[in-house]
Design a protein around this motif. Sequence first.
Motif, PDB file in Angstrom:
ATOM      1  N   ALA A 148      34.381  37.472  42.032  1.00 13.41           N
ATOM      2  CA  ALA A 148      34.475  37.059  40.657  1.00 13.41           C
ATOM      3  C   ALA A 148      32.899  36.593  40.177  1.00 13.41           C
ATOM      4  O   ALA A 148      32.461  36.184  40.915  1.00 13.41           O
ATOM      5  CB  ALA A 148      35.287  35.824  40.529  1.00 13.41           C
ATOM      6  N   ARG A 149      32.625  37.224  38.883  1.00  8.84           N
ATOM      7  CA  ARG A 149      31.500  36.782  38.428  1.00  8.84           C
ATOM      8  C   ARG A 149      31.587  36.117  37.045  1.00  8.84           C
ATOM      9  O   ARG A 149      32.726  36.242  36.167  1.00  8.84           O
ATOM     10  CB  ARG A 149      30.623  37.971  38.547  1.00  8.84           C
ATOM     11  N   GLN A 193      45.179  39.065  32.692  1.00 10.24           N
ATOM     12  CA  GLN A 193      44.209  37.856  32.757  1.00 10.24           C
ATOM     13  C   GLN A 193      43.503  37.516  33.925  1.00 10.24           C
ATOM     14  O   GLN A 193      42.399  37.321  33.978  1.00 10.24           O
ATOM     15  CB  GLN A 193      45.346  36.751  32.657  1.00 10.24           C
ATOM     16  N   TYR A 194      44.142  38.032  35.059  1.00 12.49           N
ATOM     17  CA  TYR A 194      43.555  37.632  36.358  1.00 12.49           C
ATOM     18  C   TYR A 194      42.354  38.745  36.640  1.00 12.49           C
ATOM     19  O   TYR A 194      41.198  38.387  37.196  1.00 12.49           O
ATOM     20  CB  TYR A 194      44.416  37.526  37.509  1.00 12.49           C
ATOM     21  N   PRO A 195      42.487  40.013  36.425  1.00 19.24           N
ATOM     22  CA  PRO A 195      41.427  40.776  36.597  1.00 19.24           C
ATOM     23  C   PRO A 195      40.414  40.581  35.661  1.00 19.24           C
ATOM     24  O   PRO A 195      39.097  40.352  36.159  1.00 19.24           O
ATOM     25  CB  PRO A 195      41.991  42.294  36.149  1.00 19.24           C
ATOM     26  N   ARG A 196      40.448  40.062  34.538  1.00 17.42           N
ATOM     27  CA  ARG A 196      39.369  39.564  33.663  1.00 17.42           C
ATOM     28  C   ARG A 196      38.530  38.479  34.074  1.00 17.42           C
ATOM     29  O   ARG A 196      37.293  38.487  34.071  1.00 17.42           O
ATOM     30  CB  ARG A 196      39.842  39.181  32.126  1.00 17.42           C
ATOM     31  N   MET A 221      44.895  36.803  44.262  1.00 18.67           N
ATOM     32  CA  MET A 221      43.412  37.767  44.138  1.00 18.67           C
ATOM     33  C   MET A 221      42.238  36.719  43.777  1.00 18.67           C
ATOM     34  O   MET A 221      41.237  36.994  44.072  1.00 18.67           O
ATOM     35  CB  MET A 221      43.960  38.505  43.030  1.00 18.67           C
ATOM     36  N   LEU A 222      42.450  35.887  42.777  1.00 18.36           N
ATOM     37  CA  LEU A 222      41.561  34.889  42.266  1.00 18.36           C
ATOM     38  C   LEU A 222      40.823  34.296  43.300  1.00 18.36           C
ATOM     39  O   LEU A 222      39.541  34.338  43.348  1.00 18.36           O
ATOM     40  CB  LEU A 222      42.022  34.292  41.177  1.00 18.36           C
ATOM     41  N   GLU A 223      41.459  33.692  44.131  1.00 17.14           N
ATOM     42  CA  GLU A 223      40.858  33.048  45.235  1.00 17.14           C
ATOM     43  C   GLU A 223      40.252  33.713  46.299  1.00 17.14           C
ATOM     44  O   GLU A 223      39.211  33.326  46.645  1.00 17.14           O
ATOM     45  CB  GLU A 223      42.056  31.966  45.956  1.00 17.14           C
ATOM     46  N   GLU A 224      40.705  35.056  46.481  1.00 18.53           N
ATOM     47  CA  GLU A 224      40.102  35.815  47.405  1.00 18.53           C
ATOM     48  C   GLU A 224      38.907  36.514  47.015  1.00 18.53           C
ATOM     49  O   GLU A 224      38.134  36.848  47.786  1.00 18.53           O
ATOM     50  CB  GLU A 224      41.016  37.092  47.836  1.00 18.53           C
ATOM     51  N   ALA A 248      43.039  28.372  35.827  1.00 18.78           N
ATOM     52  CA  ALA A 248      42.190  29.500  36.665  1.00 18.78           C
ATOM     53  C   ALA A 248      40.942  29.573  36.138  1.00 18.78           C
ATOM     54  O   ALA A 248      40.519  29.831  34.841  1.00 18.78           O
ATOM     55  CB  ALA A 248      43.220  30.626  36.589  1.00 18.78           C
ATOM     56  N   ALA A 249      40.032  29.945  37.092  1.00 16.51           N
ATOM     57  CA  ALA A 249      38.366  30.122  36.641  1.00 16.51           C
ATOM     58  C   ALA A 249      37.828  31.087  37.604  1.00 16.51           C
ATOM     59  O   ALA A 249      38.497  31.353  38.895  1.00 16.51           O
ATOM     60  CB  ALA A 249      37.662  28.734  36.693  1.00 16.51           C
ATOM     61  N   SER A 250      36.817  31.466  37.170  1.00 16.14           N
ATOM     62  CA  SER A 250      36.162  32.336  37.851  1.00 16.14           C
ATOM     63  C   SER A 250      35.214  32.120  39.122  1.00 16.14           C
ATOM     64  O   SER A 250      34.838  32.445  40.146  1.00 16.14           O
ATOM     65  CB  SER A 250      35.034  33.369  37.307  1.00 16.14           C
TER      66      SER A 250
END
Length: 264
Positions: A148-149, A193-196, A221-224, A248-250
């Motif tokens: 994530a970036r 939302q999560y892929p973004r 996915m976001l955590e990983e 949720a955040a990057s």
Amino acid sequence: MHHLHQPVVALIHGVARDIMMPRFRKLAADELAEKTPGDFVTIVDRESEERLSEGLARLLPEARIVGEEAAAADPSIVEQVGDGVAWIIDPLDGTNNFTEGKSPFAIMIGLAIDGAREAGWIYDPVIDRLVHAVRGGGCHIDGEKVIARRSDGALPRAAIATYFMPEDRQADVRRRAEGRLEIVDIPRCAGEQYPRLMLGQNDIALFERTHVWDHAPGALMLEEAGGMIARNDGTPYRLDVPGKGAIAASSPEMWALAKDVLFD
């Protein structure tokens, strides 16, 4: 969990090919209905969940099935999500988009053990994008590991569904965000939302509703990918612990900023 990956992907692709895409922009009037005002269910939701449930049950016969449409008929199903192995299914995430003949929408599957998120799959059949994660194994988009970036905006981009909020809360959120966050439209699809958040398109997502089928795969996915999700008060987001709302955040730093701006 890796041995399950290819069979699950094959099942998802088959549902998208045979059930979902043939009806995209071709729904008949009698193939959709409102569950609640403004919240639709279609024949695709029902047939997709049926096929996915049957296929996943064959892969892990010992697992219980927690599907969105089954839970609508019997809410007690969700109460069992923390008991043993469970498949969690959103057969058509973004149903309202689908009924309007537009994307994004997705098939989402999560796998949990005793309420802990262990694996997840999100497939967007329009752009043919598969996101997959296994706990401790990272997150991959179309086979490529993703980290994530941050977005490249002057201000962090926050996707906030303000229309789910009372009017006074909407006004408060916009006042708090002014000069600190750029509020952007939500895609009305958690599977987007999560892929973004991972792809540097958005930095923050504020969720008012946290149904397990909307968040089981994406949260893992976001955590990983190095991001963070937690309840608005900072407590962990768990599938087996009821609660309302989540940020949720990057990154953990972006999560802390969101909490400071929107809640503190």
